[in-house]
Motif scaffolding. Structure first.
Motif, PDB file in Angstrom:
ATOM      1  N   GLU A  30       0.252  -0.902  -0.320  1.00 17.79           N
ATOM      2  CA  GLU A  30      -0.237  -0.096   0.150  1.00 17.79           C
ATOM      3  C   GLU A  30       0.599   1.570   0.283  1.00 17.79           C
ATOM      4  O   GLU A  30       2.420   1.241   0.638  1.00 17.79           O
ATOM      5  CB  GLU A  30      -0.914  -0.257   1.163  1.00 17.79           C
ATOM      6  N   ALA A  31       0.137   1.893  -0.677  1.00 13.99           N
ATOM      7  CA  ALA A  31       1.497   3.713  -1.147  1.00 13.99           C
ATOM      8  C   ALA A  31       2.555   3.332  -1.383  1.00 13.99           C
ATOM      9  O   ALA A  31       3.760   3.675  -1.047  1.00 13.99           O
ATOM     10  CB  ALA A  31       1.198   4.082   0.885  1.00 13.99           C
ATOM     11  N   TYR A  51       3.703   7.013  -2.817  1.00 11.99           N
ATOM     12  CA  TYR A  51       4.329   7.767  -2.101  1.00 11.99           C
ATOM     13  C   TYR A  51       3.518   8.123  -0.520  1.00 11.99           C
ATOM     14  O   TYR A  51       2.234   7.150  -0.602  1.00 11.99           O
ATOM     15  CB  TYR A  51       4.279   8.953  -1.775  1.00 11.99           C
ATOM     16  N   THR A  69      -0.343  14.160   0.119  1.00  9.45           N
ATOM     17  CA  THR A  69      -0.477  13.357  -0.440  1.00  9.45           C
ATOM     18  C   THR A  69      -2.130  13.909  -0.696  1.00  9.45           C
ATOM     19  O   THR A  69      -1.395  12.865  -1.504  1.00  9.45           O
ATOM     20  CB  THR A  69      -2.050  12.356   1.728  1.00  9.45           C
ATOM     21  N   ASN A 111      -8.048   5.058  -3.126  1.00  4.55           N
ATOM     22  CA  ASN A 111      -6.948   4.025  -2.250  1.00  4.55           C
ATOM     23  C   ASN A 111      -6.957   3.060  -2.840  1.00  4.55           C
ATOM     24  O   ASN A 111      -7.528   2.116  -2.536  1.00  4.55           O
ATOM     25  CB  ASN A 111      -6.749   3.567  -1.353  1.00  4.55           C
ATOM     26  N   LYS A 128      -9.556   0.528  -1.701  1.00  3.10           N
ATOM     27  CA  LYS A 128      -9.844  -0.086  -0.524  1.00  3.10           C
ATOM     28  C   LYS A 128     -11.832   0.868   0.492  1.00  3.10           C
ATOM     29  O   LYS A 128     -12.270   1.668  -0.043  1.00  3.10           O
ATOM     30  CB  LYS A 128      -8.919   0.594   0.288  1.00  3.10           C
ATOM     31  N   PHE A 162      -9.596   3.820   7.041  1.00  2.00           N
ATOM     32  CA  PHE A 162      -8.563   3.738   8.640  1.00  2.00           C
ATOM     33  C   PHE A 162      -8.894   4.992   9.679  1.00  2.00           C
ATOM     34  O   PHE A 162      -8.554   5.667   9.339  1.00  2.00           O
ATOM     35  CB  PHE A 162      -7.537   3.324   9.033  1.00  2.00           C
ATOM     36  N   PHE A 164      -9.401  11.975   3.419  1.00  2.24           N
ATOM     37  CA  PHE A 164      -8.494  12.476   2.191  1.00  2.24           C
ATOM     38  C   PHE A 164      -8.739  11.103   1.529  1.00  2.24           C
ATOM     39  O   PHE A 164      -8.552  11.086   0.160  1.00  2.24           O
ATOM     40  CB  PHE A 164      -7.290  12.954   2.332  1.00  2.24           C
ATOM     41  N   ARG A 180      -9.252  -7.153   8.663  1.00  6.55           N
ATOM     42  CA  ARG A 180      -9.726  -6.751   9.739  1.00  6.55           C
ATOM     43  C   ARG A 180     -11.436  -7.162   9.617  1.00  6.55           C
ATOM     44  O   ARG A 180     -12.170  -7.710  10.272  1.00  6.55           O
ATOM     45  CB  ARG A 180      -9.611  -5.936  10.701  1.00  6.55           C
ATOM     46  N   PHE A 213       0.475  -1.086   8.029  1.00  8.74           N
ATOM     47  CA  PHE A 213       0.193  -1.160   9.500  1.00  8.74           C
ATOM     48  C   PHE A 213       1.370  -0.286  10.242  1.00  8.74           C
ATOM     49  O   PHE A 213       2.275  -0.161   9.781  1.00  8.74           O
ATOM     50  CB  PHE A 213       0.635  -1.982   9.917  1.00  8.74           C
ATOM     51  N   ARG A 245       5.266   9.219  10.811  1.00  5.99           N
ATOM     52  CA  ARG A 245       4.297   7.892  10.241  1.00  5.99           C
ATOM     53  C   ARG A 245       5.430   7.034   9.931  1.00  5.99           C
ATOM     54  O   ARG A 245       6.351   7.804  10.321  1.00  5.99           O
ATOM     55  CB  ARG A 245       4.087   8.305   8.969  1.00  5.99           C
TER      56      ARG A 245
HETATM   57  O1  KGT Z   1      -1.624   6.978   4.600  1.00  6.76           O
HETATM   58  C1  KGT Z   1      -1.492   6.715   2.965  1.00  6.76           C
HETATM   59  O2  KGT Z   1      -0.951   7.209   2.023  1.00  6.76           O
HETATM   60  C2  KGT Z   1      -1.856   5.369   2.751  1.00  6.76           C
HETATM   61  N1  KGT Z   1      -2.689   4.432   3.600  1.00  6.76           N
HETATM   62  C3  KGT Z   1      -2.927   4.014   4.734  1.00  6.76           C
HETATM   63  O3  KGT Z   1      -1.327   3.869   5.270  1.00  6.76           O
HETATM   64  C4  KGT Z   1      -3.860   2.768   5.315  1.00  6.76           C
HETATM   65  C5  KGT Z   1      -4.772   4.604   6.560  1.00  6.76           C
HETATM   66  S1  KGT Z   1      -4.087   5.917   6.828  1.00  6.76           S
HETATM   67  N2  KGT Z   1      -3.171   2.441   5.767  1.00  6.76           N
HETATM   68  C6  KGT Z   1      -3.745   1.679   7.424  1.00  6.76           C
HETATM   69  O4  KGT Z   1      -4.911   1.362   7.137  1.00  6.76           O
HETATM   70  C7  KGT Z   1      -3.094   1.137   8.500  1.00  6.76           C
HETATM   71  C8  KGT Z   1      -4.548   0.251   9.049  1.00  6.76           C
HETATM   72  C9  KGT Z   1      -3.372  -0.729  10.440  1.00  6.76           C
HETATM   73  O5  KGT Z   1      -2.785  -0.304  10.514  1.00  6.76           O
HETATM   74  C10 KGT Z   1      -4.307  -1.530  10.935  1.00  6.76           C
HETATM   75  O6  KGT Z   1      -5.713  -2.255  10.863  1.00  6.76           O
HETATM   76  O7  KGT Z   1      -4.186  -1.623  12.263  1.00  6.76           O
END
Ligand code: KGT
Length: 315
Positions: free
Chosen positions: A73-74, A77, A85, A131, A148, A152, A167, A194, A216, A253
């Protein structure tokens, strides 16, 4: 732990590929198993650097004989703020996807771009992105896009506060598993892990490999990452492939890493070590069939009892 009564299945156990085996799908003989490569990296807001890391990893995997390479994921960037972002996002017709496409073609591998920040058609209306998990074939064509669905939005006492919905627009559909040279690949992203419902839908639709490209957090990763990935593999009797972000992206992060592959018996057959890198695993579909034959959990399901599960619970 797994009981000793399961010795016959366990005897096959983990096989992590380390040798310099060059066995492309096109040159696989009868009975030979395709190889996948799973990537771990630390994206920042420098798209150029991130792409060059991806490029190096994909070329290395290709030289080893991998037929499909999974990026996290990402992989494009990770921005330092919501503003950044959003500013860095591109449409799927943009330059960056063209470059990933060229990378797949030049390396003749299938690619999973585990989470691409996609500026979609609604951008002018809502100024939010998707996403998107994008699958490219070895000719560089986009063959599937999953956006997605579970976002989160959490606030943990330990200090982790993330609001992805600020976002991102949630995706509106689960996409059918994609037939690839390594098997039928079901698409999900990170936090989707999850929600077992999505994995049940994908495996019922024929998925042999479930994918959870992720970023994660360290807190949640330490507590839940491996156990959730193994549970999804065991419940669905599927391979589970989880490319991952790792380390420090910016001052705000950090990601847990531990990119891995779990086999349909629940064994972790490959896992990345610290930092940027790759791990490899063979996909053994006859073995997957055997696990399903010997313990036919799909046939033992009692859908007559589960009707209410798709309803949202009131809190
Ligand atoms: O923000 C971006 O650019 C890319 N997206 C993410 O990193 C995403 C959304 S913030 N991260 C997660 O879904 C972590 C889930 C997690 O850590 C859990 O389920 O415990």
């Amino acid at each position: 732990m797994l009981g000793s009564g399961c010795g016959r299945l366990l005897g096959r156990a983990a096989r992590v590929i380390t040798g310099l085996w060059v066995r492309k799908m096109s040159s696989l003989g009868a009975g030979q198993k395709p190889l996948i490569a799973v990537c771990q990296m630390t994206s920042t807001s420098d798209k150029e650097k991130n792409f060059s890391t991806c490029s190096r990893l994909v070329q290395e995997a290709s030289a080893r004989g991998a037929s499909m390479v999974f990026l996290p994921e990402a992989c494009d960037y990770i921005g330092g703020s919501t503003e950044e972002t959003l500013n860095l996002a591109e449409p799927l017709q943009g330059d960056l996807i063209q470059r990933y496409s060229g990378l797949a073609r030049d390396s003749s591998v299938w690619l999973s771009l585990g989470g691409f920040h996609e500026k979609g058609s609604d951008w002018d209306k809502d100024r939010r992105i998707s996403n998107s998990h994008v699958i490219l074939d070895a000719a560089g064509n986009i063959v599937s896009i999953y956006r997605k669905a579970h976002l989160f939005d959490v606030e943990l006492q330990s200090g982790i506060t993330l609001r992805e919905s600020g976002f991102t627009v949630p995706g509106g559909e689960i996409v059918p598993p994609v037939s690839t040279p390594v098997g039928k690949v079901g698409l999900a992203v990170c936090y989707d892990l999850r929600f077992p419902e999505i994995s049940l839908v994908l495996s019922r639709e024929g998925a042999e490999i479930l994918t959870y490209p992720s970023a994660f957090t360290i807190t949640t990763g330490l507590a839940h990452w491996e156990v959730l990935l193994r549970a999804r593999a065991i419940e669905n009797q599927c391979y589970v492939v989880a490319a991952a972000q790792t380390g420090l992206h910016n001052t705000r992060r950090t990601s847990y890493g531990h990119a891995m592959v779990v086999d349909p018996w629940g064994v972790v057959v490959a896992q990345c070590t610290d930092g940027t890198g790759l791990c490899y695993a063979e996909i053994d579909l006859p073995y997957l069939q055997r696990v399903r034959r010997e313990m036919p959990v799909q046939d033992h399901r009692r859908p007559d009892l589960y009707g209410g599960i798709t309803r949202k619970t009131s809190s």
